[in-house]
Design a protein around this motif. Structure first.
Motif, PDB file in Angstrom:
ATOM      1  N   ALA A   1      -2.686   5.834 -10.517  1.00 49.18           N
ATOM      2  CA  ALA A   1      -2.419   6.299 -11.834  1.00 49.18           C
ATOM      3  C   ALA A   1      -2.630   5.493 -12.890  1.00 49.18           C
ATOM      4  CB  ALA A   1      -1.116   6.827 -11.696  1.00 49.18           C
ATOM      5  N   PHE A   2      -2.307   4.274 -12.726  1.00 51.13           N
ATOM      6  CA  PHE A   2      -2.562   3.245 -13.745  1.00 51.13           C
ATOM      7  C   PHE A   2      -3.971   3.017 -14.100  1.00 51.13           C
ATOM      8  CE2 PHE A   2      -4.099  -1.237 -14.468  1.00 51.13           C
ATOM      9  CZ  PHE A   2      -3.610  -1.573 -15.823  1.00 51.13           C
ATOM     10  N   LEU A   3      -4.752   2.793 -13.075  1.00 50.32           N
ATOM     11  CA  LEU A   3      -6.436   2.749 -13.546  1.00 50.32           C
ATOM     12  C   LEU A   3      -6.918   4.290 -13.927  1.00 50.32           C
ATOM     13  CD1 LEU A   3      -7.143   1.364 -10.072  1.00 50.32           C
ATOM     14  CD2 LEU A   3      -7.310   0.238 -12.300  1.00 50.32           C
TER      15      LEU A   3
ATOM     16  N   ASP B   1     -10.986   4.370  -5.374  1.00 46.45           N
ATOM     17  CA  ASP B   1     -12.208   3.378  -4.808  1.00 46.45           C
ATOM     18  C   ASP B   1     -11.526   2.035  -5.070  1.00 46.45           C
ATOM     19  OD1 ASP B   1     -13.262   5.202  -3.597  1.00 46.45           O
ATOM     20  OD2 ASP B   1     -15.250   5.363  -4.485  1.00 46.45           O
ATOM     21  N   LEU B   2     -11.295   1.949  -6.645  1.00 46.30           N
ATOM     22  CA  LEU B   2     -10.970   0.846  -7.256  1.00 46.30           C
ATOM     23  C   LEU B   2      -9.766   0.187  -6.777  1.00 46.30           C
ATOM     24  CD1 LEU B   2     -11.811   1.467 -10.851  1.00 46.30           C
ATOM     25  CD2 LEU B   2     -12.973  -0.096  -9.394  1.00 46.30           C
ATOM     26  N   ALA B   3      -8.779   1.041  -6.493  1.00 48.44           N
ATOM     27  CA  ALA B   3      -7.455   0.453  -6.023  1.00 48.44           C
ATOM     28  C   ALA B   3      -7.700   0.010  -4.557  1.00 48.44           C
ATOM     29  CB  ALA B   3      -6.371   1.557  -5.779  1.00 48.44           C
ATOM     30  N   GLN B   4      -8.645   0.764  -3.625  1.00 47.08           N
ATOM     31  CA  GLN B   4      -8.703   0.324  -2.314  1.00 47.08           C
ATOM     32  C   GLN B   4      -9.391  -0.953  -2.150  1.00 47.08           C
ATOM     33  OE1 GLN B   4      -7.853   2.232   0.306  1.00 47.08           O
ATOM     34  NE2 GLN B   4      -8.554   0.374   1.607  1.00 47.08           N
TER      35      GLN B   4
ATOM     36  N   TYR C   1       0.955  -1.290   0.107  1.00 47.94           N
ATOM     37  CA  TYR C   1      -0.077  -0.020   0.100  1.00 47.94           C
ATOM     38  C   TYR C   1       0.979   1.372   0.008  1.00 47.94           C
ATOM     39  CZ  TYR C   1      -4.051   2.959   1.183  1.00 47.94           C
ATOM     40  OH  TYR C   1      -4.865   3.998   1.008  1.00 47.94           O
ATOM     41  N   ALA C   2       1.842   1.198   0.751  1.00 48.69           N
ATOM     42  CA  ALA C   2       2.870   2.434   1.017  1.00 48.69           C
ATOM     43  C   ALA C   2       3.556   2.859  -0.460  1.00 48.69           C
ATOM     44  CB  ALA C   2       3.775   2.405   2.124  1.00 48.69           C
ATOM     45  N   THR C   3       3.702   1.452  -1.123  1.00 51.53           N
ATOM     46  CA  THR C   3       4.521   1.762  -2.205  1.00 51.53           C
ATOM     47  C   THR C   3       4.137   1.926  -3.617  1.00 51.53           C
ATOM     48  OG1 THR C   3       5.119  -0.482  -2.300  1.00 51.53           O
ATOM     49  CG2 THR C   3       6.791   0.781  -0.926  1.00 51.53           C
ATOM     50  N   CYS C   4       2.726   1.251  -3.479  1.00 51.32           N
ATOM     51  CA  CYS C   4       2.098   0.876  -4.916  1.00 51.32           C
ATOM     52  C   CYS C   4       0.879   1.734  -4.817  1.00 51.32           C
ATOM     53  CB  CYS C   4       2.087  -0.556  -5.182  1.00 51.32           C
ATOM     54  SG  CYS C   4       3.536  -1.586  -5.363  1.00 51.32           S
ATOM     55  N   PHE C   5       0.170   2.192  -3.933  1.00 55.96           N
ATOM     56  CA  PHE C   5      -1.021   2.638  -4.063  1.00 55.96           C
ATOM     57  C   PHE C   5      -1.075   3.796  -5.195  1.00 55.96           C
ATOM     58  CE2 PHE C   5      -4.737   5.590  -2.751  1.00 55.96           C
ATOM     59  CZ  PHE C   5      -5.912   4.602  -3.078  1.00 55.96           C
ATOM     60  N   ARG C   6      -0.318   4.602  -4.938  1.00 55.14           N
ATOM     61  CA  ARG C   6      -0.297   5.790  -5.995  1.00 55.14           C
ATOM     62  C   ARG C   6      -0.293   5.224  -7.319  1.00 55.14           C
ATOM     63  NH1 ARG C   6       2.161  11.010  -2.839  1.00 55.14           N
ATOM     64  NH2 ARG C   6       0.757  11.105  -1.008  1.00 55.14           N
ATOM     65  N   GLN C   7       0.736   4.259  -7.622  1.00 53.15           N
ATOM     66  CA  GLN C   7       1.087   3.727  -8.980  1.00 53.15           C
ATOM     67  C   GLN C   7      -0.173   3.176  -9.411  1.00 53.15           C
ATOM     68  OE1 GLN C   7       3.915   0.901  -8.274  1.00 53.15           O
ATOM     69  NE2 GLN C   7       5.226   1.951  -9.673  1.00 53.15           N
TER      70      GLN C   7
ATOM     71  N   LEU D   1      -2.681  -7.519  -7.234  1.00 53.34           N
ATOM     72  CA  LEU D   1      -3.423  -5.957  -6.975  1.00 53.34           C
ATOM     73  C   LEU D   1      -3.903  -5.569  -8.478  1.00 53.34           C
ATOM     74  CD1 LEU D   1      -1.265  -4.523  -4.370  1.00 53.34           C
ATOM     75  CD2 LEU D   1      -3.583  -5.000  -4.303  1.00 53.34           C
ATOM     76  N   TRP D   2      -3.011  -5.515  -9.454  1.00 55.69           N
ATOM     77  CA  TRP D   2      -3.203  -4.793 -10.685  1.00 55.69           C
ATOM     78  C   TRP D   2      -4.358  -5.677 -11.624  1.00 55.69           C
ATOM     79  CZ3 TRP D   2       0.479  -2.259  -8.523  1.00 55.69           C
ATOM     80  CH2 TRP D   2       0.834  -1.095  -8.845  1.00 55.69           C
ATOM     81  N   ARG D   3      -4.223  -6.918 -11.404  1.00 56.32           N
ATOM     82  CA  ARG D   3      -5.329  -7.758 -11.897  1.00 56.32           C
ATOM     83  C   ARG D   3      -6.626  -7.603 -11.486  1.00 56.32           C
ATOM     84  NH1 ARG D   3      -2.899 -12.591 -11.335  1.00 56.32           N
ATOM     85  NH2 ARG D   3      -4.329 -13.046  -9.513  1.00 56.32           N
ATOM     86  N   THR D   4      -6.662  -7.719 -10.226  1.00 49.03           N
ATOM     87  CA  THR D   4      -8.068  -7.297  -9.596  1.00 49.03           C
ATOM     88  C   THR D   4      -8.357  -5.919  -9.558  1.00 49.03           C
ATOM     89  OG1 THR D   4      -7.129  -9.011  -7.866  1.00 49.03           O
ATOM     90  CG2 THR D   4      -9.037  -7.387  -7.252  1.00 49.03           C
ATOM     91  N   ALA D   5      -7.641  -5.035  -9.616  1.00 45.84           N
ATOM     92  CA  ALA D   5      -8.351  -3.523 -10.034  1.00 45.84           C
ATOM     93  C   ALA D   5      -8.827  -3.376 -11.226  1.00 45.84           C
ATOM     94  CB  ALA D   5      -7.097  -2.652  -9.634  1.00 45.84           C
TER      95      ALA D   5
END
Length: 177
Positions: free
Chosen positions: A26-28, A41-44, A17-23, A66-70
């Motif tokens: 941004a991807f989404l 919301d999707l990332a969360q 979460y600390a390292t990837c949430f913003r990434q 995470l990426w696949r699920t989001a």
């Protein structure tokens, strides 16, 4: 209880979460826009699913999960909410010729009708096939990138994209798409 599986610990999820949430947000946002639903919301939701996942495939990384699920959440949400109607003007550009022919009301209507047909075909395809097609042909990802997001092999993405392309081209009466 059966075979032990890779279970995402709270510490693992906190670190991701600390390292990837913003990434991930941004991807989404780059792939699906600002919403609805909002990319945050999707990332969360993806992080919540990672935290509550009972097991991950042995070869799956939590980040890929995470990426696949989001991505799957975004695709499902767009389908459910009818967001495709909002995107029709953006995709109408796909139906102009190489010389940039002027878009007449008739051409725009025809393009919208074709997009409606394409959307219906995509929603009737298996989810992995339509997702692979959208990631590669619309979002411009490589087959390898799409494979990582979808959790399938690169060869599977190639096959899904080819089948989807053939179905759409057949629907529109094109030899190729």
């Amino acid at each position: 209880m059966g075979k032990e599986a890779n279970i995402a610990s709270h510490k693992t999820v906190e670190a991701l979460y600390a390292t990837c949430f913003r990434q991930l947000v941004a991807f989404l946002r780059s792939r699906f826009g600002s919403g609805p639903p909002p990319p945050e919301d999707l990332a969360q939701s993806a992080f919540e699913r990672l935290l509550t996942a009972r097991e991950l495939r042995e070869d799956a990384s939590p980040k890929a999960f995470l990426w696949r699920t989001a991505t799957n959440l975004a695709i499902s949400s767009h389908r459910k909410n009818g967001v495709e109607q909002r995107n029709l003007p953006q995709f109408a550009v796909l139906f102009t010729d190489s010389e940039g022919c002027h878009r007449t009301p008739e051409r725009v209507t025809e393009a919208e009708e074709q997009l409606d047909k394409i959307y219906k075909v995509l929603t009737q395809m298996p989810e992995k096939r339509s997702s692979a097609f959208l990631l590669v042909r619309v979002d411009g990802l490589s087959h390898a990138e799409a494979a990582a997001i979808l959790g399938v092999s690169r060869a599977a993405v190639s096959k899904h994209v080819a089948k989807a392309t053939k179905e759409i081209a057949g629907l529109l009466g094109y030899a190729e798409f």
